[in-house]
Design a protein around this motif. Structure first.
Motif, PDB file in Angstrom:
ATOM      1  N   ASP A 175      -8.985  -6.392   5.740  1.00  0.00           N
ATOM      2  CA  ASP A 175      -9.817  -6.773   6.884  1.00  0.00           C
ATOM      3  C   ASP A 175     -11.295  -6.451   6.686  1.00  0.00           C
ATOM      4  OD1 ASP A 175      -7.577  -7.709   8.175  1.00  0.00           O
ATOM      5  OD2 ASP A 175      -7.281  -5.910   9.379  1.00  0.00           O
ATOM      6  N   THR A 176     -11.590  -5.563   5.754  1.00  0.00           N
ATOM      7  CA  THR A 176     -12.985  -5.158   5.536  1.00  0.00           C
ATOM      8  C   THR A 176     -13.608  -5.817   4.301  1.00  0.00           C
ATOM      9  OG1 THR A 176     -12.387  -3.237   4.165  1.00  0.00           O
ATOM     10  CG2 THR A 176     -12.467  -2.921   6.556  1.00  0.00           C
ATOM     11  N   LEU A 177     -12.816  -6.626   3.592  1.00  0.00           N
ATOM     12  CA  LEU A 177     -13.276  -7.171   2.321  1.00  0.00           C
ATOM     13  C   LEU A 177     -14.104  -8.438   2.495  1.00  0.00           C
ATOM     14  CD1 LEU A 177     -10.042  -6.746   0.149  1.00  0.00           C
ATOM     15  CD2 LEU A 177     -12.062  -5.267   0.214  1.00  0.00           C
ATOM     16  N   GLU A 178     -15.086  -8.581   1.620  1.00  0.00           N
ATOM     17  CA  GLU A 178     -15.870  -9.816   1.554  1.00  0.00           C
ATOM     18  C   GLU A 178     -14.995 -10.926   0.981  1.00  0.00           C
ATOM     19  OE1 GLU A 178     -19.745 -11.524  -0.934  1.00  0.00           O
ATOM     20  OE2 GLU A 178     -19.349  -9.357  -0.826  1.00  0.00           O
ATOM     21  N   SER A 179     -15.207 -12.127   1.474  1.00  0.00           N
ATOM     22  CA  SER A 179     -14.406 -13.262   1.007  1.00  0.00           C
ATOM     23  C   SER A 179     -14.705 -13.587  -0.457  1.00  0.00           C
ATOM     24  CB  SER A 179     -14.690 -14.494   1.862  1.00  0.00           C
ATOM     25  OG  SER A 179     -13.901 -15.590   1.448  1.00  0.00           O
ATOM     26  N   GLY A 180     -13.665 -13.971  -1.176  1.00  0.00           N
ATOM     27  CA  GLY A 180     -13.811 -14.348  -2.569  1.00  0.00           C
ATOM     28  C   GLY A 180     -12.516 -14.955  -3.065  1.00  0.00           C
ATOM     29  N   CYS A 181     -12.266 -14.834  -4.339  1.00  0.00           N
ATOM     30  CA  CYS A 181     -11.021 -15.307  -4.939  1.00  0.00           C
ATOM     31  C   CYS A 181     -10.177 -14.090  -5.323  1.00  0.00           C
ATOM     32  CB  CYS A 181     -11.317 -16.164  -6.162  1.00  0.00           C
ATOM     33  SG  CYS A 181      -9.839 -16.627  -7.101  1.00  0.00           S
ATOM     34  N   ILE A 182      -8.864 -14.190  -5.131  1.00  0.00           N
ATOM     35  CA  ILE A 182      -7.966 -13.086  -5.450  1.00  0.00           C
ATOM     36  C   ILE A 182      -7.263 -13.372  -6.772  1.00  0.00           C
ATOM     37  CG2 ILE A 182      -5.960 -11.745  -4.695  1.00  0.00           C
ATOM     38  CD1 ILE A 182      -6.643 -12.699  -1.811  1.00  0.00           C
ATOM     39  N   LEU A 183      -7.426 -12.477  -7.731  1.00  0.00           N
ATOM     40  CA  LEU A 183      -6.717 -12.550  -9.006  1.00  0.00           C
ATOM     41  C   LEU A 183      -5.592 -11.525  -8.914  1.00  0.00           C
ATOM     42  CD1 LEU A 183      -6.628 -13.865 -11.801  1.00  0.00           C
ATOM     43  CD2 LEU A 183      -8.236 -12.128 -12.597  1.00  0.00           C
ATOM     44  N   LEU A 184      -4.361 -12.002  -8.776  1.00  0.00           N
ATOM     45  CA  LEU A 184      -3.243 -11.161  -8.341  1.00  0.00           C
ATOM     46  C   LEU A 184      -2.153 -11.063  -9.404  1.00  0.00           C
ATOM     47  CD1 LEU A 184      -1.860  -9.657  -5.936  1.00  0.00           C
ATOM     48  CD2 LEU A 184      -0.987 -11.894  -5.205  1.00  0.00           C
ATOM     49  N   ASP A 185      -1.916  -9.850  -9.881  1.00  0.00           N
ATOM     50  CA  ASP A 185      -0.830  -9.632 -10.834  1.00  0.00           C
ATOM     51  C   ASP A 185       0.507  -9.675 -10.094  1.00  0.00           C
ATOM     52  OD1 ASP A 185       0.349  -9.030 -13.317  1.00  0.00           O
ATOM     53  OD2 ASP A 185       0.445  -6.906 -12.806  1.00  0.00           O
ATOM     54  N   VAL A 186       1.533 -10.204 -10.754  1.00  0.00           N
ATOM     55  CA  VAL A 186       2.849 -10.299 -10.121  1.00  0.00           C
ATOM     56  C   VAL A 186       3.634  -9.002 -10.258  1.00  0.00           C
ATOM     57  CG1 VAL A 186       5.109 -11.391 -10.276  1.00  0.00           C
ATOM     58  CG2 VAL A 186       3.059 -12.798 -10.269  1.00  0.00           C
ATOM     59  N   GLN A 187       3.664  -8.440 -11.470  1.00  0.00           N
ATOM     60  CA  GLN A 187       4.480  -7.257 -11.732  1.00  0.00           C
ATOM     61  C   GLN A 187       3.719  -5.985 -11.401  1.00  0.00           C
ATOM     62  OE1 GLN A 187       7.588  -7.544 -12.372  1.00  0.00           O
ATOM     63  NE2 GLN A 187       7.602  -9.746 -12.720  1.00  0.00           N
ATOM     64  N   MET A 188       3.893  -5.504 -10.166  1.00  0.00           N
ATOM     65  CA  MET A 188       3.243  -4.271  -9.737  1.00  0.00           C
ATOM     66  C   MET A 188       4.251  -3.394  -9.009  1.00  0.00           C
ATOM     67  SD  MET A 188      -0.528  -5.434  -8.323  1.00  0.00           S
ATOM     68  CE  MET A 188       0.128  -6.576  -7.086  1.00  0.00           C
ATOM     69  N   PRO A 189       4.083  -2.078  -9.094  1.00  0.00           N
ATOM     70  CA  PRO A 189       4.968  -1.168  -8.355  1.00  0.00           C
ATOM     71  C   PRO A 189       4.642  -1.204  -6.865  1.00  0.00           C
ATOM     72  CG  PRO A 189       3.232   0.076  -9.420  1.00  0.00           C
ATOM     73  CD  PRO A 189       3.093  -1.341  -9.880  1.00  0.00           C
ATOM     74  N   ARG A 190       5.507  -0.632  -6.080  1.00  0.00           N
ATOM     75  CA  ARG A 190       5.372  -0.528  -4.625  1.00  0.00           C
ATOM     76  C   ARG A 190       5.513  -1.889  -3.940  1.00  0.00           C
ATOM     77  NH1 ARG A 190       0.078   2.570  -2.988  1.00  0.00           N
ATOM     78  NH2 ARG A 190       1.205   2.862  -1.014  1.00  0.00           N
ATOM     79  N   MET A 191       4.765  -2.880  -4.396  1.00  0.00           N
ATOM     80  CA  MET A 191       4.793  -4.206  -3.768  1.00  0.00           C
ATOM     81  C   MET A 191       4.358  -5.222  -4.804  1.00  0.00           C
ATOM     82  SD  MET A 191       2.840  -5.241  -0.227  1.00  0.00           S
ATOM     83  CE  MET A 191       3.501  -6.530   0.839  1.00  0.00           C
ATOM     84  N   ASN A 192       5.255  -6.143  -5.173  1.00  0.00           N
ATOM     85  CA  ASN A 192       4.891  -7.093  -6.228  1.00  0.00           C
ATOM     86  C   ASN A 192       3.966  -8.186  -5.697  1.00  0.00           C
ATOM     87  OD1 ASN A 192       6.432  -9.262  -5.106  1.00  0.00           O
ATOM     88  ND2 ASN A 192       8.254  -8.628  -6.229  1.00  0.00           N
ATOM     89  N   GLY A 193       3.435  -8.971  -6.616  1.00  0.00           N
ATOM     90  CA  GLY A 193       2.452  -9.973  -6.252  1.00  0.00           C
ATOM     91  C   GLY A 193       2.952 -11.024  -5.277  1.00  0.00           C
ATOM     92  N   LEU A 194       4.211 -11.435  -5.416  1.00  0.00           N
ATOM     93  CA  LEU A 194       4.757 -12.442  -4.508  1.00  0.00           C
ATOM     94  C   LEU A 194       4.844 -11.895  -3.087  1.00  0.00           C
ATOM     95  CD1 LEU A 194       7.577 -14.027  -6.716  1.00  0.00           C
ATOM     96  CD2 LEU A 194       5.289 -14.932  -6.239  1.00  0.00           C
ATOM     97  N   ALA A 195       5.210 -10.623  -2.968  1.00  0.00           N
ATOM     98  CA  ALA A 195       5.264  -9.998  -1.640  1.00  0.00           C
ATOM     99  C   ALA A 195       3.864  -9.868  -1.039  1.00  0.00           C
ATOM    100  CB  ALA A 195       5.929  -8.628  -1.735  1.00  0.00           C
ATOM    101  N   VAL A 196       2.890  -9.546  -1.885  1.00  0.00           N
ATOM    102  CA  VAL A 196       1.505  -9.474  -1.420  1.00  0.00           C
ATOM    103  C   VAL A 196       1.042 -10.841  -0.924  1.00  0.00           C
ATOM    104  CG1 VAL A 196      -0.900  -9.063  -2.113  1.00  0.00           C
ATOM    105  CG2 VAL A 196       0.917  -7.532  -2.923  1.00  0.00           C
ATOM    106  N   GLN A 197       1.365 -11.872  -1.695  1.00  0.00           N
ATOM    107  CA  GLN A 197       0.958 -13.226  -1.305  1.00  0.00           C
ATOM    108  C   GLN A 197       1.617 -13.636   0.014  1.00  0.00           C
ATOM    109  OE1 GLN A 197       1.824 -16.225  -4.218  1.00  0.00           O
ATOM    110  NE2 GLN A 197       0.415 -17.679  -3.326  1.00  0.00           N
TER     111      GLN A 197
END
Length: 212
Positions: A47-69
């Protein structure tokens, strides 16, 4: 162009070495970069971030990229997403694009491939029309495909490999490769992601469950 006028990339990746190397490369290419150590911390700050493009890795701990998306979609986030996937992970790439990602880039990525994907994402951000192709234009392109080429495209939309498509259609993998090359030529594209965008724009949903 001063620093604040440069386009901003939000790099979300749990690998510190990749965050460092990719940030360095992107800054040399004229981008500003804000790094995020994982998807959870990125969403916490969204909510505090400036607008831009998100470069999102899929394989991440805690919450993977698909869940983030998925969470980005739920929050109505308008920032375009480019997903980083493992090499050959077609099914994950298709899932990401079905969920609204602009493009995907396979690791280990080539510099120009990544820059091209980001360039396309920023073009989308700056466009009022978020669709890459209007439905009518996409349908017009698909009309040039043969029935068998449409079969192969449906398989790709389902995230299947060439071998899996061949097994489903009872043809050889080599024949699938030929049909795949032909359909991409007819669609006027050079990548799987571009083919998928046309299919999604036209409303192609893949094969119905249990049949080709």
């Amino acid at each position: 162009m001063n620093e604040q006028e440069k386009p901003l990339v939000h790099l979300v990746d749990d690998d510190e070495a990749i965050r460092h190397s990719a940030s360095f490369m992107l800054r040399l290419a004229g981008y500003r970069v804000q790094t995020h150590k994982d998807g959870v911390s990125f969403l916490d700050e969204l909510d505090t971030l400036e607008s831009g493009c998100i470069l999102l890795d899929v394989q991440m701990p805690r919450m993977n990229g698909l869940a983030v998306q998925k969470e980005l979609n739920a929050r109505g986030c308008e920032m375009p997403v480019v997903v980083l996937t493992g090499h050959g992970d077609v099914s994950v790439a298709v899932q990401a694009m079905k969920a609204g990602a602009i493009n995907f880039v396979e690791k280990p990525y080539e510099k120009q491939v990544l820059l091209d994907a980001l360039g396309e994402a920023f073009a989308q951000l700056n466009s009022r029309n978020r669709s890459v192709l209007q439905k009518a234009e996409a349908e017009k392109r698909l009309a040039h495909l043969s029935p068998r080429e449409m079969d192969v495209l449906n398989g790709l939309v389902d995230g299947l490999t060439n071998k899996a498509i061949a097994n489903t259609l009872d043809i050889s993998p080599r024949t699938v490769e030929i049909h795949r090359a032909n359909l991409m030529e007819k669609l006027g594209v050079s990548s799987l992601s571009a083919s998928l965008r046309i299919a999604f724009a036209a409303g192609v949903t893949g094969w119905s469950k249990g049949q080709a």
